[in-house]
Design a protein around this motif. Sequence first.
Motif, short mmCIF file in Angstrom:
data_model
loop_
_atom_site.label_atom_id
_atom_site.label_comp_id
_atom_site.label_asym_id
_atom_site.label_seq_id
_atom_site.Cartn_x
_atom_site.Cartn_y
_atom_site.Cartn_z
N TYR A 47 0.84 -1.18 0.00
CA TYR A 47 0.00 0.00 0.00
C TYR A 47 0.88 1.24 0.00
O TYR A 47 1.81 1.37 0.79
N GLN A 48 0.61 2.19 -0.96
CA GLN A 48 1.33 3.46 -1.02
C GLN A 48 0.39 4.49 -1.63
O GLN A 48 -0.13 4.30 -2.74
N HIS A 49 0.19 5.59 -0.90
CA HIS A 49 -0.75 6.58 -1.40
C HIS A 49 -0.40 7.94 -0.77
O HIS A 49 0.01 8.03 0.38
N GLU A 50 -0.52 9.01 -1.56
CA GLU A 50 -0.29 10.37 -1.11
C GLU A 50 -1.62 11.08 -0.99
O GLU A 50 -2.47 10.98 -1.89
N TYR A 51 -1.80 11.83 0.11
CA TYR A 51 -3.04 12.55 0.32
C TYR A 51 -2.76 13.72 1.25
O TYR A 51 -1.65 13.88 1.77
N ARG A 52 -3.80 14.53 1.44
CA ARG A 52 -3.65 15.77 2.19
C ARG A 52 -4.34 15.67 3.56
O ARG A 52 -5.35 14.99 3.69
#
Length: 1001
Positions: free
Chosen positions: A199-204
Motif C-alpha cells: 500500500y502506497q498513497h499520497e493525500y492531504r
Amino acid sequence: MLNKVRRINPYAVAVLSVFTATILTQLLYPLLTSMSFALFYAAVAITAWVGGARPGLIATFLSILSICYFFLPPIHLFAIADPGNFLRLVLSALVASLINYLISALRNAQHQIQQLSDHRLKESEEQLELAMQAAHIGIWNWDLVTGKIVWTPQHEQLLGLAPGTFDGRYETFDARLHPDDREGLNRAVQTAIEGQSIYQHEYRIIWADGSIHWVEGRGQTFYDGMGQPIRVTGTLMNIDDRKQAEEALRLSEERYRSLVEATTDSVWLTDAQGNVLRTASLWTNLTGQALDETSEWDYLKAIHPDDRDHMLQVYSHCLATGDPYAIEYRVLSQAGECYWLAVKAVPVYNLDGSIREWIGTFNNITERRTAETILLQAKLELEQRVADRTTALQQTSQLLNNFFSAASSAKIGLCIHDQKLRFVQINEALAAINGHSVADHLGRTTTELLPELAATVTPLHEQVLTTGQPIIDLEMTTELPSHPGVTRYWLASYFPILSSDSDAQTVGVGVIVTEISARKQAENALTKELVQSKALFKASFDGIVVLNQQGYVIDASESFARMLGYSLEETLALHVVDWDAQWTKEELIQIVQTAELVDTSFETLHRRKDGALNEVEITVSEVKSGEEVLQLCICRDISDRKRAEAILVEADRRWRSLLDNVQLVVVGLDHNGTVEYVNPFFLQLTGYTEEEVLGHYWFDHFLMPGQKPSAQVCFQEVLEKEFHPYYQNSIVTKLGEERMIAWSNTLLRNAEGKPISTISIGEDITERHRLEQMKAEFISIVSHELRTPLTSISGALELLSTGLIQPESDRGQETIGIAATEADRLTRLVNDILDLERLESGKIRLECQPWDLAQLMTRAVDFMQLTANQTGITLLVEPLSVTLEIDGDRILQVLTNLLSNAVKFSPNHSTIWLTAEIDREHHVLLTVRDQGRGIPANKLENIFERFQQVDASDSRKKGGTGLGLAICRSIVQQHGGAIWAESVLEQGSRLHFTLPLTTEA
C-alpha cells in the motif's frame, strides 16, 4: 527476601541434583560400567548452568563426597585404600571441575550476549525514535480482526494535533483528511489488501489552524494461513518539502519550456558527434555565418584564436563523457568586432541510453564581461585604496600607541572615552594612577571602575560631549584609589574627539592628566619659605647680607650691621672688601662673580669698624631677582664657639684616651638606642669590628631576644627618670656566645639639660655569674632532695620516741619501714651525687677492657627480671654479639638504670625491648623501648640534667633521685658516645645511646 531466595536456590539445586544423581546411580549401578559417574557430571552441569561457577563447585564437592562414600570401596567410609580408586576419584574431580568451568563460562557468555543484545536493541529503538522524529514519520498498526489501530506519538505532529490530544480513534484521523482525498485513500487501502500488494498513497491533511499538509502513507498487509488479511502495518510521513520541490520543479519546467520557445534565436542543435544541425540566429547576427557555413565544424573559424583550443578541449570532453557543456569564449564578426558568448548545452538521450543529439543556447554576455572588466578594475583600485588606507590607519594607530607609550614614560596619563564614557584606550601611566590594569579599564566607565572619582570627572566628560568645547589645564586635588589617604595634585585637560564626517559630531572625549604634586608642593614650600625668610631676615640673630655680582651690599639685616659695628645705613654703602680680612679684593670679586662658594658654607675673618677681628661662619645661597643673580649670605659670629670647641676637643681627647685604654666595656648610645661609641675592649670581647657596631640599634643586634623588652624599658627609664644606674644583662658576641656584663650607666644631657645619650661602662662577669648560678641551683636542688627524706625520717623517729606509735604495732612497723625506705633513698641520693661529681671531675677513671655486649645486655635483663615480674612486665632482649673496649660495670649500670626507668613508668602486663645494632657511622646503637606514658617534647633534653624528672611527684611515687639519667649521660659521654630520647605521648618512649665500635666478634 527475594534476593536471599535467589542466592539460596542455586545451592539448593546443587544439593538436590547431587542427591538425585546419587539415588539414580545406586539404582542403575548394576547397569552402568564401573568407571561411569555420568549422572554426577550431569548434576554438576545442571547446577553450573542454573547458578554459575560457585554452586557448580559445591555440586562438584558433594559429588566427590558421594562417590567416595557410596561407590568406592570401602563403602560408607571416606577412606580409599586402593590407589586405583583414588585415581578414579581424582579424575572424576577434574572432569567435574572442567564441566563446571565450561558450563559456567558458557552461561556467563550467554548472559553477556543477552545484555549486549538488550543494550543494542535499546540503542536501536532510541535511534529509530530519533530518526522518526527527525524525518517526521509515524508508525501505525491496524488489527483487521478487532479493528483497533495503534499509532506512535509522531502522529500528533503529523495530524497537527497538540501533544497528548490524539485519542487514537480512526474517526479522529478521518476528520483530518481532505474531503477530496478521502475516497482515494480508502480505495488505495482496499486495493492493496485485496490485491495483496504494497500500500502506497499520497493525500492531504487539514490541520486545526486550517493549513493543508501533504503526507504519504505506506503499508504491508499480513495474512493468516487461510489467506485472510489479519493486520496492516505501515508508516505515515510528511512530504510537504517534496511536494513543494515537485511543484517548484513543475513550474521551473514550464518556465524553461516557455523560455526556450520564446528564445529560438539563441538555441542551437548538433548531432552526437558535434556537427551543427541548427544554428541560432544570434550566431549568424554576430559572426555573419549562415547554416551552410557552420557545418562540419566550420563555425570554429568565427571563434577567437586565443579561445579556440580551450573550447575544443572542453567540448570534446563533454562529447566523450556526456557531461553538460558550459563555457564562455569570444567570437569575431566579419568586421573584426569581438563579442563574448556564454554557451551551454546538454545531451538528449535515446531510449537505449545513447546520446542522440546536443541542444544548447548562446547568450551574448559582451556587456556583462565589459562590466566585469570595469568592476574588476574598480575592485583592484578599491582594494589598493583600502590597503593604502589600512596602512595609513595602522601607521596612525602605531603612532598613537607610541604616543601613549611615550606619554607613560614621561609620567603623563592619557585616555580616550567613547560617547557612553567607556574607556576605549588608556596608557600605562594613567592606569597605574587609577590603581587598575589597562585591561580592567577597557569597556568600563569611570562610575563602574572608580566610583569615588565619578562624581568629580563624569560631569566634566558630559560637558565636553554636550558642548564640544575643551576644558584646558583644570587643577584637581584628589586621593587616588592606589594611594588612599595621600592628597595629590593634578593638571587635567578634557577635549572633544570629532568624527570624520562633514558634520563633525563629538564621538568621544580625550583626557590628558599630568601630576603637579611636586610643583604645588614646591610652590607651597616657596611661599612658606618667603614668609619665613622675611621673618628670619628681621628676627635672626645671625647677620644676613645680600650682595650683587660686583660685591656691593644690596640689602642687610640689623644683626649684620651690629656684627660689623656699623649702622644699617652705613652697611648698605659697603663693599665686601670693607669687612672681609681673609681674602684680597681680587679674590673676593672672583669668588662672587664665579659663584665658587654658592650653596656652601665656609669660615672667614670679619673686620669690625673698630678694627677688631671676629671669626665668622658664612653660608652662601644663590638668589635670582629677575635677570640678576644675587648672593644671599648668612653670617654667624663663631668666636666664642671656636674657643669652646678648642676646650672641648682637648677634653674629648683625654676622655677618649681613658675609655680606649680601660679594660672595661664602654658603650655609648644616643636617645634612640643607636650605638654611637664602643671602646676597643668591647670590640676585643665581642669579636666585632667598629663598622659592624656603630650606627646599629643596640637592642636588636647585641642582646638576646628574650632580654630585649626589659632592656628597652630600663633604657627608657634611664633616659626619663635616671633609674637603673647599675644593672646586669648578657650580650651576644659575633660568634653567638653570651657574656654577662655588670653595667654602670651615666645619662648625658645637652646644654638645655635634655637627655641626649647614655654612656655605659660594664665589667665582664660571665664566669663569676655562671659559677654563682650553678652554686645556687645545686644548693637549691640538693637541699630540697635531702630535706624530703630527712623530714620523713625525723617525723617517723619523733612518733616512735614520743610513744605516739608503739614500735611493735603494725603502724609502728609501717613507720619504721618508711624511715628505712627514706634512709635508703637518702643513701642512694648521696651516692648518686658523689658518683656524678667524681665522674664529671674525672676522679673516677674508666677501666676499659674487651667486653661481649651480648653478655652485658643479658645480665642487665636478668638483674631487672624479678622487678618486672612483680608487675607482669615482659622483658625482651635481642643481644648483639660484638666485642667492645668499654668499662663493663659502668655500661651495665647504664643498661640497668634505663631498664629500671622503663619498668617504673610502664603499665602492668606491657613489654619492654632491649635491642642493639651497628649503625653506618661504625657505632653500636643500643635502644630501650617501652609502652609507657611517654615524655613531653619539651622535656626530652631536660631529663638528662640533674634532679630533672618528667613529673615532680615521680620522686615520691617511683622512688627515684632524679640523677640516674645524668649519671648515664656522663658514663656514655666518657666512652665517646651520645645518649638521647625519643617519645610519643601515651604510646611509649625510646632511649638510645651509642658506643664506638672496636672489634667485631
